[in-house]
Design an enzyme around this catalytic site. Sequence first.
Site, PDB file in Angstrom:
ATOM      1  N   GLY A  75       6.030  -9.469  -9.299  1.00  0.00           N
ATOM      2  CA  GLY A  75       5.030  -8.522  -8.864  1.00  0.00           C
ATOM      3  C   GLY A  75       5.298  -7.155  -9.411  1.00  0.00           C
ATOM      4  O   GLY A  75       6.165  -6.965 -10.266  1.00  0.00           O
ATOM      5  N   GLY A 120       9.029  -6.122  -8.758  1.00  0.00           N
ATOM      6  CA  GLY A 120      10.217  -6.840  -9.157  1.00  0.00           C
ATOM      7  C   GLY A 120       9.973  -8.325  -9.267  1.00  0.00           C
ATOM      8  O   GLY A 120       8.843  -8.787  -9.261  1.00  0.00           O
ATOM      9  N   ASP A 141       5.683  -3.816   6.632  1.00  0.00           N
ATOM     10  CA  ASP A 141       4.882  -4.469   5.601  1.00  0.00           C
ATOM     11  C   ASP A 141       4.645  -5.928   5.983  1.00  0.00           C
ATOM     12  O   ASP A 141       4.941  -6.840   5.218  1.00  0.00           O
ATOM     13  CB  ASP A 141       5.570  -4.365   4.241  1.00  0.00           C
ATOM     14  CG  ASP A 141       4.582  -4.627   3.111  1.00  0.00           C
ATOM     15  OD1 ASP A 141       3.364  -4.642   3.378  1.00  0.00           O
ATOM     16  OD2 ASP A 141       5.033  -4.808   1.974  1.00  0.00           O
TER      17      ASP A 141
END
Length: 740
Positions: free
Chosen positions: A415, A418, A533
């Site tokens: 992504g 990383g 997240d």
Amino acid sequence: MHLQRLLALVVLLAFLGPSSALNSSLCESSCGNVTITYPFGSGKGCYYSPDFRVNCNRSLHEPTLYFGNSTIVIKNLSTSTGEMEIMGLVAHDCYDRLRNSLKNNDPYLKLITSFRISTKNRFVAIGCDTYAYIHGKMGNESERSGCISSCSRYSRITNGSCSGVGCCEIAIQEGMSSFTLSANSFNKHDNITDINPCSHAFVVNEEKFKFSSTNLLDFENVKKMPMLLDWAIGMDTCEVAKRNTSTFLCKENSECDQDYGGPGYRCRCLKGYEGNPYTNCTNIDECAHPDHGCLHHCVDIPGNYTCSCRKGYSGDGRKGGSGCTAERSLLIEIAITTSATAVLILIFVTWLYLGVKKRRLMILREKFFRQNGGTMLQQRISGNGCSHDQAKVFTAEELKRATNNYEESRIIGKGGYGTVYKGVLSDNRMVAIKKAKIADQTESQIEQFINEVVILSQINHRNVVKLIGCCLETEVPLLVYEFISNGTLSDHIHNESKSLAITWDIRLRIATETAGALSYLHSAASVPIIHRDVKPMNILLDDSYIAKVADFGASRLIPMDQLELATIVQGTIGYLDPEYMQTSQLTDKSDVYSFGVVLVELLTGKKVLSFDRPENERNLGTLFLSSLKKGRLLQVLDEQLQLNEVPNEIIQVSRLAERCLHLKGDERPTMKELALELEGILASMVQKHPWVQSTSHEEETEYLLTEPMEDYGYADNANTGSSTFDSMSNNTIELIASGR
Ligand SMILES: *[C@@H]1O[C@H](CO)[C@@H](O)[C@H](O)[C@H]1NC(C)=O
Ligand SMILES: *[C@@H]1O[C@H](CO)[C@@H](O)[C@H](O)[C@H]1NC(C)=O
Ligand SMILES: *[C@@H]1O[C@H](CO)[C@@H](O)[C@H](O)[C@H]1NC(C)=O
Ligand SMILES: *[C@@H]1O[C@H](CO)[C@@H](O)[C@H](O)[C@H]1NC(C)=O
Ligand SMILES: *[C@@H]1O[C@H](CO)[C@@H](O)[C@H](O)[C@H]1NC(C)=O
Ligand SMILES: *[C@@H]1O[C@H](CO)[C@@H](O)[C@H](O)[C@H]1NC(C)=O
Ligand SMILES: *[C@@H]1O[C@H](CO)[C@@H](O)[C@H](O)[C@H]1NC(C)=O
Ligand SMILES: *[C@@H]1O[C@H](CO)[C@@H](O)[C@H](O)[C@H]1NC(C)=O
Ligand SMILES: *[C@@H]1O[C@H](CO)[C@@H](O)[C@H](O)[C@H]1NC(C)=O
Ligand SMILES: *[C@@H]1O[C@H](CO)[C@@H](O)[C@H](O)[C@H]1NC(C)=O
Ligand SMILES: *[C@@H]1O[C@H](CO)[C@@H](O)[C@H](O)[C@H]1NC(C)=O
């Protein structure tokens, strides 16, 4: 006993010959203050030759050592210098006021062949009406020399000065083996007997005599003065003496010495050894001396010492020497030697090129290790006694091996931030290795990263992906997680071939497990942890669809479809709490909002942001809420759930999702409440449909934090985050979501 000794000696002599006849346990080792050492000795078999026989008379007031059968008194015997201090006689010539001679003697000293008068002596005469001479023999030569000393009652006599006024002196010639002394007067001390009635002459160790004006009167009764003799073994030179090993005296760790110039030879211990060179030179333990010449570690070796440098350093380690310098790694050292011998120069040059490259890499790794806070992490880990549950620090080499040099085929996720590789550790454990793209360099971020690694490695919850360790030797830190085999929840929802398999029961269980994990992070951990997240991308599934919350922000993956955008705001658009976006106040309710979106995604199977949808429906949360309001829930539910009607549980979960998506954080339920309610819904469903497998009640959720977090001073770090969005309440730690 006496007989026994004698017998032992006889046997010894018979077997070993004269030079080895020494049995020190049978020999006198001292006489008064004088130590007797070989080649000198008093008893039979204790001395090297009759020349070295000494005799201790213990019946006197003080034990006195005599030279052989003579009356020469020995004051000191030294095997290291080859010197012997004896008491030499003084010559006198005395008169009374009427010029009658009172005392006159001319003493002599005759030494055995290999003994000499040391040149460290002086011939000294004392008197005011005096001439004195020494008649010495050097081999066949005979020399007479002397000096005159005079003074009157008006003379200026200086203490310590033997220059002719009251006292005179001359040096001793080298090689003198015998002498006769004579002291005389010109006028029989006429008219001066009251200040000096006598003349005196003697040979004396220059260090042991200092002339004083009082000597002009008080020397009359002094009979002896200390003087030094040089001695040596035999008459042969080293060369000759060495030839007869049975009589040659210098043995192990000693050497033959001819430097003094006389007849015969001497032995002396080699450098680094001490003791009696004629019997036993022993190693000096240089390191025992506090002022040994080493910088760090001193190692005594026979005859010398070596200094060793600290691990990782090389050099001679001596204070005056080249000291210690950082050395190249052992690996390279070995490589150097093997290839140097094995291959030709060309290959060697190639190798050298590679070696330099590798070395640069090692230096780089070390640099990165420091940059990435490796030292800090090691301190953290070692500062905490409980090590087995803690993060392991992997070397770059280990992880390179585990991923087959980061092979393309090992990539399991990629992504914007990383890459995640599948790896196999040396113990055959499967791991997921996360490699971020950008490294943070600032201190606070490094510290956050370290804190996070330490915290995560201590979390042990069945629905949280376990961090096994990390590697800090690379430019970007690598994180090593347990390997979760079945991919992300997102993949299962949005991939049509997979979404059928996750039935509503499974989805509900996944939601329940996720809620449980987040609830644990929020409240059960001693320091609240906000994930920041939460999204299906970050919920992993194993083979039995057990949820594992992942991605605690050290590096983040962005899904390959790139629909979700990573922004500088911590979090992912679509899941991001609108209140947090507005106020920058991060609370655990932000996670609740994100979790609400996950619930909606589970229910609807729709993407959280879709530009295919009309503008007011692009955001899945908005779409869902409006549908719910309009009573059109069934229309937005995932077709893959294959529902004809909306079951009660789905309505309950939808209501929960609605509450989670409340604009005001305060109005949203807590993660704990959510977990409890979801568990309740799941339980009622299990009762209704007993075939539904529920794993969340099978075993007690296991979690532990091995150490209270306060120990690490996390509370202090709470408000030092660098992001502008990171202000938060005092007891909340936001280190978890410090994504880059
Ligand atoms: C010296 O004498 C002692 C006692 O008589 C004996 O035990 C020892 O073995 C002797 N040493 C040597 C080197 O002969
Ligand atoms: C031995 O040494 C002691 C102390 O140094 C001294 O007083 C004594 O006179 C010495 N004896 C002899 C015999 O030299
Ligand atoms: C020791 O000295 C005394 C007195 O001078 C003398 O009588 C004796 O014989 C001496 N002993 C030895 C063993 O020389
Ligand atoms: C010294 O004296 C001993 C006995 O006291 C005698 O056997 C030896 O021969 C003498 N040595 C010399 C050189 O006179
Ligand atoms: C004997 O001589 C040695 C060497 O010169 C010296 O070190 C030592 O102090 C002396 N011993 C005595 C008792 O004078
Ligand atoms: C000393 O005299 C002996 C014989 O008396 C002789 O053999 C020797 O060579 C002489 N030594 C020297 C140095 O003159
Ligand atoms: C000693 O004194 C006497 C009388 O004063 C004098 O005659 C004589 O010469 C003096 N002797 C010396 C050596 O000066
Ligand atoms: C020399 O020293 C002695 C004492 O050591 C002292 O009595 C004497 O006066 C001194 N003589 C001179 C000339 O200084
Ligand atoms: C060595 O010395 C011993 C004793 O003095 C003697 O018996 C022997 O013959 C000598 N050996 C040689 C090779 O000179
Ligand atoms: C000890 O070793 C050092 C270095 O190997 C050398 O320079 C020195 O001379 C040695 N010293 C002795 C006493 O052998
Ligand atoms: C040499 O001397 C050391 C210490 O003085 C002692 O321990 C050792 O036994 C001696 N060795 C011999 C062979 O005499």
